[in-house]
Design an enzyme around this catalytic site. Structure first.
Site: not given
Length: 213
Positions: A104, A108, A204, A207
């Site tokens: 990602r 943006t 996340d 992670d």
């Protein structure tokens, strides 16, 4: 609009609650992710077609039911999706495994494809496309489009995510074809932040599964 199923089995709900807890370490998080994937896999494979074969038991011959010749493929969205592969392979050890890599853009928040490697006969298989988190839904739709563009349209695509946002579910169900896709989720949370984090969520998943936080 894609068909949607919430896998609200008590074991899935229980394990997901442990995953949500910020005190849960990477080892336990990774094991829970695999366990939930296996439980979701049990649900999403319940309609696999059965064929009749002749076998011989220790006592006699008989007609028995076995899964028919339709083949399966597991396709994780890198990298967090890797955390669901082993759980599914425990159920379906003969399944082929492909990979779709996305990242990602930090500014943006738009997903970008950087890798796609699929079994050569993907159009002849039932595909399980996996990613633990369905946030905005744009990454998942991009992965599905890469699957079609690079390999051809599978017999059917099951999308499996442990947790999703309402916004992501809406986006995915509107953009994936209902005839050939089914969405399986462990839970749906109401809120999505401006940085595309699901709230309350699980953090996340990549992670946490791979020990980076």
């Amino acid at each position: 609009m894609s068909t949607l199923h919430i896998v609200d089995h008590p074991l899935v709900t229980h394990k997901l609650s442990i995953m949500r807890n910020k005190k849960t370490g990477s080892k336990d998080f990774r094991e829970l992710l695999n366990e939930i994937a296996m439980l979701m896999g049990y649900e999403l494979t319940r309609d696999l077609p059965l064929g009749e074969v002749t076998i011989e038991t220790p006592l006699t011959k008989m007609k028995a039911k076995m899964i028919s010749s339709k083949k399966l493929a597991i396709v994780p969205i890198l990298r967090a999706g890797l955390g669901m592969v082993d759980g599914l392979l425990r159920l379906i050890p003969v399944a082929k495994v492909g990979h779709i890599g996305l990242y990602r853009d930090e500014k943006t928040h738009v997903p970008v494809e950087y890798y796609c490697k699929l079994p050569p006969d993907i159009e002849d298989r039932i595909v399980i496309l996996v990613d633990p988190m369905l946030a905005t839904g744009t990454s998942l739709v991009l992965a599905y489009e890469a699957l079609i563009a690079k390999g051809g349209e599978p017999l059917h695509t099951h999308v499996a995510s442990v947790i999703a946002s309402e916004q992501g579910v809406d986006y995915v169900t509107r953009h994936l074809p209902s005839r050939t896709t089914t969405l399986w989720l462990g839970a749906v949370d109401a809120e999505l932040t401006s940085r595309s984090y699901i709230v309350p969520g699980i953090g996340d998943a990549g992670d946490l599964a791979f020990g980076e936080k």
